[in-house]
Design a protein around this motif. Structure first.
Motif, PDB file in Angstrom:
ATOM      1  N   GLY A 247     117.253  -2.053   2.850  1.00 57.18           N
ATOM      2  CA  GLY A 247     118.100  -3.114   3.367  1.00 57.18           C
ATOM      3  C   GLY A 247     118.144  -3.110   4.883  1.00 57.18           C
ATOM      4  N   CYS A 248     118.572  -4.206   5.476  1.00 61.03           N
ATOM      5  CA  CYS A 248     118.574  -4.311   6.940  1.00 61.03           C
ATOM      6  C   CYS A 248     119.537  -3.318   7.592  1.00 61.03           C
ATOM      7  CB  CYS A 248     118.898  -5.737   7.369  1.00 61.03           C
ATOM      8  SG  CYS A 248     120.493  -6.374   6.805  1.00 61.03           S
ATOM      9  N   SER A 249     120.520  -2.826   6.856  1.00 56.51           N
ATOM     10  CA  SER A 249     121.410  -1.769   7.351  1.00 56.51           C
ATOM     11  C   SER A 249     121.184  -0.473   6.572  1.00 56.51           C
ATOM     12  CB  SER A 249     122.878  -2.205   7.254  1.00 56.51           C
ATOM     13  OG  SER A 249     123.122  -3.348   8.044  1.00 56.51           O
ATOM     14  N   LYS A 250     119.983  -0.349   6.017  1.00 57.49           N
ATOM     15  CA  LYS A 250     119.546   0.854   5.300  1.00 57.49           C
ATOM     16  C   LYS A 250     120.445   1.208   4.110  1.00 57.49           C
ATOM     17  CE  LYS A 250     117.565   2.636   9.606  1.00 57.49           C
ATOM     18  NZ  LYS A 250     116.260   2.005   9.359  1.00 57.49           N
ATOM     19  N   GLY A 251     121.042   0.178   3.526  1.00 61.61           N
ATOM     20  CA  GLY A 251     121.868   0.372   2.349  1.00 61.61           C
ATOM     21  C   GLY A 251     123.261   0.867   2.629  1.00 61.61           C
ATOM     22  N   ARG A 252     123.612   0.977   3.888  1.00 58.75           N
ATOM     23  CA  ARG A 252     124.909   1.547   4.255  1.00 58.75           C
ATOM     24  C   ARG A 252     125.960   0.487   4.587  1.00 58.75           C
ATOM     25  NH1 ARG A 252     121.023   5.115   4.913  1.00 58.75           N
ATOM     26  NH2 ARG A 252     121.448   7.351   5.241  1.00 58.75           N
ATOM     27  N   GLY A 253     125.533  -0.744   4.754  1.00 57.67           N
ATOM     28  CA  GLY A 253     126.464  -1.780   5.178  1.00 57.67           C
ATOM     29  C   GLY A 253     126.969  -2.660   4.062  1.00 57.67           C
ATOM     30  N   GLY A 254     126.077  -2.985   3.134  1.00 58.73           N
ATOM     31  CA  GLY A 254     126.475  -3.886   2.064  1.00 58.73           C
ATOM     32  C   GLY A 254     126.696  -5.299   2.559  1.00 58.73           C
TER      33      GLY A 254
ATOM     34  N   HIS B  45     128.429  -5.987   6.242  1.00 57.73           N
ATOM     35  CA  HIS B  45     128.029  -5.271   7.456  1.00 57.73           C
ATOM     36  C   HIS B  45     126.527  -5.339   7.678  1.00 57.73           C
ATOM     37  CE1 HIS B  45     132.089  -3.682   7.901  1.00 57.73           C
ATOM     38  NE2 HIS B  45     132.070  -3.409   6.609  1.00 57.73           N
ATOM     39  N   LEU B  46     125.989  -6.548   7.663  1.00 54.01           N
ATOM     40  CA  LEU B  46     124.567  -6.745   7.939  1.00 54.01           C
ATOM     41  C   LEU B  46     124.318  -6.573   9.432  1.00 54.01           C
ATOM     42  CD1 LEU B  46     123.964  -9.919   5.741  1.00 54.01           C
ATOM     43  CD2 LEU B  46     123.629  -7.520   5.093  1.00 54.01           C
ATOM     44  N   PHE B  47     123.168  -5.986   9.770  1.00 53.97           N
ATOM     45  CA  PHE B  47     122.832  -5.744  11.177  1.00 53.97           C
ATOM     46  C   PHE B  47     121.329  -5.747  11.341  1.00 53.97           C
ATOM     47  CE2 PHE B  47     121.448  -2.802  14.489  1.00 53.97           C
ATOM     48  CZ  PHE B  47     122.145  -3.267  15.597  1.00 53.97           C
ATOM     49  N   SER B  48     120.851  -6.279  12.455  1.00 54.17           N
ATOM     50  CA  SER B  48     119.428  -6.212  12.770  1.00 54.17           C
ATOM     51  C   SER B  48     119.232  -6.348  14.266  1.00 54.17           C
ATOM     52  CB  SER B  48     118.645  -7.321  12.050  1.00 54.17           C
ATOM     53  OG  SER B  48     117.275  -7.270  12.413  1.00 54.17           O
ATOM     54  N   ALA B  49     118.931  -5.231  14.919  1.00 53.41           N
ATOM     55  CA  ALA B  49     118.680  -5.252  16.362  1.00 53.41           C
ATOM     56  C   ALA B  49     117.479  -6.131  16.687  1.00 53.41           C
ATOM     57  CB  ALA B  49     118.458  -3.831  16.863  1.00 53.41           C
TER      58      ALA B  49
END
Length: 344
Positions: free
Chosen positions: A106-113, A116-120
């Protein structure tokens, strides 16, 4: 039924849009709608957990604003209703879906759900579960752009920051403090209020002494704009103007987009507070159907082309689900990784 604001009129004859531009806007909105519909299906099938807040109906705001930015260069801060903002920023649907499944890909490595989406890489500064939490983050991003340009002499630092938030957030302290700061320092900042009339179950008109949020801009001596948030062409026009002002060093803009979510606050919400008449009124203003009709009427596309886009996007969504299902869970040994920025 809660009283309806008179929606601002937009003269489509005042703009020029190419076929390519029109189809980009249409495809982006269809992607958002189909993605959210699939999320609802996956949630009710037990494939997603926690709170999931869908964006159905509000697609014109995300598409109209974000597609007016420089992809991957400008910054976007979202809310807990962040899936479609991420997609408009260019985050691949498979990475967003995998995040919702809690997978390592996932775009937050499965930690955001979901919230909490994040992508620098795509300039997405995050989705935020707390109301108004993203406003100071986006304002800080705008400050660093201005500081790098004016204090450090970096002439390439002309990035614009956009912060999305709901009508409920406009009563929070961060809203007033950050708009004041942005106005004083003329930050390259665009504040976008997605006024969908309801802060969870509280009607907007009952929660604020000044329901017309865009008028609050006058207090800070900044430009305030009201726009029909169900018309992507109208949103795009005011967004382009705000971006131009921001890059020219003329300071921030407050945009109030009058929109509506077609589903409840979250997928756990039975949606019993909103009247059937209100839902019917706004349901008849579907932004995707509105743009589709415009493209056909102005001979920028025909029904077959629009249908082909929907078939294409359905394939993207199906592939995203398969990717998410086939992706690995985060390894338990990495539980404490990515707590700090330097832990790559």
């Amino acid at each position: 039924m809660v009283s309806e604001r008179i929606l601002p009129k937009f003269n489509t004859a005042s703009i020029k849009i190419s076929k390519e531009e029109g189809l980009v806007l249409y495809e982006d909105m269809v992607l958002g709608r189909f993605f959210e519909d699939k999320c609802a299906e996956m949630y009710y099938r037990g494939r997603m957990f926690g709170f999931v807040h869908l964006y159905n109906g509000q697609e014109a705001v995300s598409t109209g604003v974000i597609k007016a930015l420089r992809n991957g260069e400008d910054y976007v801060s979202s809310t807990y209703r962040d899936h479609v903002h991420a997609l408009s920023c260019g985050v691949p649907a498979r990475e967003v879906m995998a995040e919702l499944f809690g997978k390592a890909t996932g775009c937050s490595k499965g930690r955001g759900g979901s919230m909490h989406l994040f992508s620098a890489e795509h300039g997405l500064l995050g989705g935020y579960a707390f109301v108004a939490e993203g406003i100071p983050v986006a304002t800080g991003a705008a400050f660093q752009s201005k500081y790098r340009r004016e204090a450090m002499g970096d002439q390439n630092a002309d990035q614009v920051s956009v912060c999305f938030f709901g009508d409920g957030a406009s009563n929070n302290g961060q809203f007033f403090e950050c708009l004041n700061m942005a106005a004083l320092w003329k930050l390259p900042m665009i504040y976008v209020v997605e006024n969908n009339k309801w802060a969870i179950g509280m009607a907007h008109d009952r929660a604020t002494s000044q329901p017309e949020i865009y008028k609050k801009a006058s207090v800070f001596n900044m430009v305030g704009v009201e726009v029909d948030g169900m018309d992507v062409l109208a949103v795009r026009k005011v967004a382009q103007e705000a971006v131009e002002r921001a890059r020219a060093g003329e300071g921030p803009t407050l945009i109030e987009a009058l929109t509506y979510r077609f589903r409840g606050h979250s997928l756990a919400d039975p949606d019993e507070l909103r009247s059937p008449d209100e839902k019917q009124f706004w349901g008849g203003r579907d932004p995707i159907e509105k743009l589709g009709a415009y493209l056909v009427k102005n001979k920028l596309a025909d029904q077959e082309e629009l249908k082909a886009i929907k078939v294409k996007i359905q394939g993207v969504i199906d592939e995203a689900v398969k990717f998410a299902e086939d992706s690995p869970e985060p390894d338990a040994s990495e539980l404490y990784r990515y707590v700090f920025a330097e832990d790559e």
